[in-house]
Design an enzyme around this catalytic site. Sequence first.
Site, mmCIF file in Angstrom:
data_model
loop_
_atom_site.group_PDB
_atom_site.id
_atom_site.type_symbol
_atom_site.label_atom_id
_atom_site.label_comp_id
_atom_site.label_asym_id
_atom_site.label_seq_id
_atom_site.Cartn_x
_atom_site.Cartn_y
_atom_site.Cartn_z
ATOM 1 N N LYS A 1 6.160 53.641 -22.112
ATOM 2 C CA LYS A 1 4.981 54.219 -22.938
ATOM 3 C C LYS A 1 5.501 55.497 -24.024
ATOM 4 C CE LYS A 1 1.962 52.841 -22.320
ATOM 5 N NZ LYS A 1 1.752 51.470 -22.938
ATOM 6 N N ASN B 1 6.640 49.061 -28.005
ATOM 7 C CA ASN B 1 5.919 47.753 -28.550
ATOM 8 C C ASN B 1 5.865 48.231 -29.909
ATOM 9 O OD1 ASN B 1 4.582 45.577 -26.614
ATOM 10 N ND2 ASN B 1 4.640 47.472 -25.416
ATOM 11 N N TRP B 2 5.274 49.107 -30.430
ATOM 12 C CA TRP B 2 5.135 49.723 -31.825
ATOM 13 C C TRP B 2 6.362 49.220 -32.486
ATOM 14 C CZ3 TRP B 2 4.692 55.373 -33.743
ATOM 15 C CH2 TRP B 2 4.423 55.242 -34.949
ATOM 16 N N HIS C 1 14.420 49.825 -21.366
ATOM 17 C CA HIS C 1 14.073 51.025 -20.906
ATOM 18 C C HIS C 1 15.031 51.735 -19.902
ATOM 19 C CE1 HIS C 1 9.954 50.117 -22.297
ATOM 20 N NE2 HIS C 1 9.823 49.350 -21.083
ATOM 21 N N SER D 1 0.116 58.396 -21.225
ATOM 22 C CA SER D 1 -0.097 56.979 -21.659
ATOM 23 C C SER D 1 0.497 56.196 -20.458
ATOM 24 C CB SER D 1 0.832 56.866 -22.790
ATOM 25 O OG SER D 1 0.690 55.268 -23.096
ATOM 26 N N PHE E 1 -1.316 50.788 -35.893
ATOM 27 C CA PHE E 1 -1.994 50.861 -34.782
ATOM 28 C C PHE E 1 -2.929 49.726 -34.945
ATOM 29 C CE2 PHE E 1 -5.053 51.877 -31.575
ATOM 30 C CZ PHE E 1 -4.484 51.911 -30.492
ATOM 31 N N MET F 1 -2.035 45.985 -35.097
ATOM 32 C CA MET F 1 -1.436 45.549 -33.915
ATOM 33 C C MET F 1 -2.500 45.372 -32.716
ATOM 34 S SD MET F 1 2.356 47.351 -33.579
ATOM 35 C CE MET F 1 2.965 46.358 -32.350
ATOM 36 N N GLY G 1 -3.137 55.028 -28.867
ATOM 37 C CA GLY G 1 -1.766 55.197 -30.065
ATOM 38 C C GLY G 1 -1.963 56.515 -30.930
#
Length: 313
Positions: free
Chosen positions: A66, A70-71, A128, A158, A249, A252, A271
């Site tokens: 988090k 992903n971004w 991670h 998040s 954001f 996506m 986001g």
Amino acid sequence: MEKSRKTLADILNEAMVAANTMDRDKLLFSYKGILYPATFCSPEVFRAMDSLEARSDDIILAGYPKSGTNWLGQILNDLVAIFGKKAQDKESSMNYEEMQEFPYLEMGDTGKYERMNKSPCRRVIVTHLLPENLPSSIFRNKAKILLLIRNPKDVATSFYHFSNGMSHLPSYETWDDFFIAFMTKKMPWGCYFEYLSKWNKYADDENVMTITYEELKENPVLGVKNIAAFFGVSLTEKELQSVVERSSFQSMKKNSLKTHGKHGDVFFRKGGVNDWKNLFSGDQNKKMDKAFEERIKGTKLGTKLKYEVYCKA
């Protein structure tokens, strides 16, 4: 090389189905003192992981859950696709998204590392994990690492919403319950403050570039430009703008049904920055401020986070 076995959406759907049949107290397992989700990770996979032979041109993205992986993964995959087309000096016939193995290093099956070792493509590898739990070849072969960090209050916020939206993770009746778990090292992938502390030892390594979620939000064009330069990918102005636009954001989230299936709305919720202000109580602010001061204030990563700017009530 054959196409990647399954899309991310497929993997997410299978994990959710499996989680729905499990006892809630068995969703997580402990490996070397750290909790992990049982539907994505396994002790067997961790033991097989060291067989990965890292390459000097690998693109490693390290970030706590988090914090925006992903971004950043979208950005890095676009950069690799651009690099691949230029390296062939023609329009690539390869579909780099299809060729890419599921990028999260510690998630998958025990055979994925053999498949990754055979991949002809420049690889994007997301993790991670703490640095000491990574395959030794990553440091031995001097792969470059992009270290992504985010202010701890927004990470916690998040993670709370994500946990309650994904059945493969324990859910929480209240934010107060989650906060206790977050502050008492009961989170998947461990304690965030420990994560920052351990990675801080590598902050001065020439093969490690640190970027914060917040600075990339403030100036995505500059952020993408610096990331591309670090990994040796040259971009035209048109290519730069394309990467920035595709990784916004809004873009996506719009594409999330394709990329993340029915769980897209959970992955792409807001986001933003400072959402923690909607949850943290005064006492919780004080407790996290104290933890930050005791664990990472004054370190390179602690300074980079600009805690006084983003985390003070």
